[in-house]
Design an enzyme around this catalytic site. Structure first.
Site, PDB file in Angstrom:
ATOM      1  N   LYS A  69      30.088  20.222  -3.798  1.00 14.99           N
ATOM      2  CA  LYS A  69      30.475  20.603  -2.426  1.00 14.99           C
ATOM      3  C   LYS A  69      31.337  21.851  -2.451  1.00 14.99           C
ATOM      4  O   LYS A  69      31.150  22.769  -1.647  1.00 14.99           O
ATOM      5  CB  LYS A  69      31.224  19.445  -1.750  1.00 14.99           C
ATOM      6  N   GLN A 117      35.824  11.175   0.275  1.00 13.52           N
ATOM      7  CA  GLN A 117      34.707  10.785  -0.598  1.00 13.52           C
ATOM      8  C   GLN A 117      34.664   9.260  -0.754  1.00 13.52           C
ATOM      9  O   GLN A 117      35.674   8.620  -1.034  1.00 13.52           O
ATOM     10  CB  GLN A 117      34.860  11.466  -1.967  1.00 13.52           C
ATOM     11  N   ASP A 132      31.397  14.015   8.242  1.00 10.31           N
ATOM     12  CA  ASP A 132      30.577  12.981   7.613  1.00 10.31           C
ATOM     13  C   ASP A 132      29.834  12.146   8.662  1.00 10.31           C
ATOM     14  O   ASP A 132      28.937  11.384   8.327  1.00 10.31           O
ATOM     15  CB  ASP A 132      31.499  12.017   6.847  1.00 10.31           C
TER      16      ASP A 132
HETATM   17  N1  GUN Z   1      29.579   9.292  -1.296  1.00  6.90           N
HETATM   18  C1  GUN Z   1      28.256   9.493  -1.521  1.00  6.90           C
HETATM   19  N2  GUN Z   1      27.722  10.211  -0.517  1.00  6.90           N
HETATM   20  C2  GUN Z   1      28.716  10.458   0.356  1.00  6.90           C
HETATM   21  C3  GUN Z   1      28.778  11.162   1.600  1.00  6.90           C
HETATM   22  O1  GUN Z   1      27.788  11.688   2.125  1.00  6.90           O
HETATM   23  N3  GUN Z   1      29.997  11.189   2.199  1.00  6.90           N
HETATM   24  C4  GUN Z   1      31.083  10.592   1.664  1.00  6.90           C
HETATM   25  N4  GUN Z   1      32.233  10.679   2.330  1.00  6.90           N
HETATM   26  N5  GUN Z   1      31.069   9.929   0.522  1.00  6.90           N
HETATM   27  C5  GUN Z   1      29.877   9.873  -0.124  1.00  6.90           C
END
Ligand code: GUN
Length: 296
Positions: free
Chosen positions: A54, A98, A121
């Site tokens: 990211k 996350q 998200d």
């Molecule tokens: N863990 C795995 N995929 C994601 C996601 O798209 N967002 C978040 N916050 N955690 C994740």
């Protein structure tokens, strides 16, 4: 039949170009840079690797990014305090905590503490509710990525029989809401399979578009795929592999080699949905920055 392999990196690169142009225009118009803050609790290697991906993508398109790393011993109060501080920071347009969080933390309470206007998200109940009502503000990035790939590949989703395997809040549920909407890349007939589904293969074999999001390798085998179907593999699991330098390889939910001979198109793992998730997160961050200036 050998399926066409859908290249997620190629579609993601196209999205990156669009976001880069959008960020440049935003800077010119508002004299500010869109910003994403990621909060990562603990040292799970898969989560660390996602977060790094990211960061790299943000840097590539000109989005300001910061990662707040905390030990897994953090308390619920401390974590919510961090989220609330980010809510009030005008340089932060998007907040991403996350997941998964360590067991002692209440994931829902943390997500509910995020300002819904910064919830890139799309997991806050306000955003999840808006999506369900057909008025999306922020939809989760993985479902958006799946939809964008299908559009880019010219898959006719209008009236298509879509079967999703998995009902998670990050993928199955929001993807169902997205594909049910009227409009381009949607208006599909959606079936969701889960652990309570009686005859999974009978359901999946009806699918024009089969989306595997169960979260374990082998969830979808070749005999579960209708000949000519489009198969989208959302799963990413690490499986031990002593022939690899890292000691593991990444694998999806779909038995790839078998499905390749039955489907008309299929996404690989890695290099399929993964890059799209990150690309659509960038889209959401730019959108959050735009919303912030229009609501000022
Ligand atoms: N863990 C795995 N995929 C994601 C996601 O798209 N967002 C978040 N916050 N955690 C994740």
């Amino acid at each position: 039949m050998t399926a066409r392999i859908i290249d997620g990196k190629e579609v993601a690169a196209k999205v990156h170009e669009e976001v880069t142009a959008g960020v440049t225009e935003f800077k010119e118009q508002h004299g500010a840079i869109p910003g994403l803050t990621v909060v990562l609790v603990g040292d799970d290697p898969a989560s660390l690797s996602y977060v790094k991906g990211k960061e790299r993508a943000c840097e590539k398109v000109g989005i300001a990014t910061e990662t707040i790393l905390r030990d897994s011993s953090i308390t619920q109060e401390e974590l919510i305090w961090i989220v609330k501080r980010l809510n009030t920071d005008p340089a932060v347009n998007g907040i991403l905590v996350q997941l998964p969080l360590p067991k002692h933390l209440d994931e829902d309470a943390v997500i509910h503490a995020i300002d819904p206007m910064k919830d890139v998200d799309g997991l806050h109940p306000e955003n999840a509710g808006l999506l369900m009502l057909g008025q999306p503000r922020f939809a989760p990035a993985t479902p958006l990525g799946v939809q964008r790939m299908l559009v880019q590949e010219n898959v006719d989703m209008n009236g298509a029989q879509v079967v999703i395997v998995g009902r998670s809040k990050l993928v199955g549920m929001p993807l169902t809401a997205l594909l049910l909407q009227k409009g381009i890349g949607a208006n599909s007939t959606v079936t969701v399979c889960h652990t309570g589904t009686k005859n999974m293969a009978a359901e999946t074999r009806r699918a024009d578009v089969l989306i595997a999001a169960a979260g374990f390798p082998g969830a979808v085998t070749a005999d579960m795929v209708k000949p000519g179907a489009v198969v989208i593999d959302v799963g990413v699991s690490r499986v031990e592999d002593s022939t690899r330098k890292r000691g593991y390889r990444l694998t999806g939910d779909v038995e790839f080699e078998g499905a390749l001979e039955v489907a008309s198109a299929i996404t690989p793992v890695p290099g399929g949905v993964g890059p799209m998730t990150i690309a659509m997160l960038l889209v959401n961050v730019l959108q959050a920055a735009k919303l912030a200036v229009t609501n000022r």
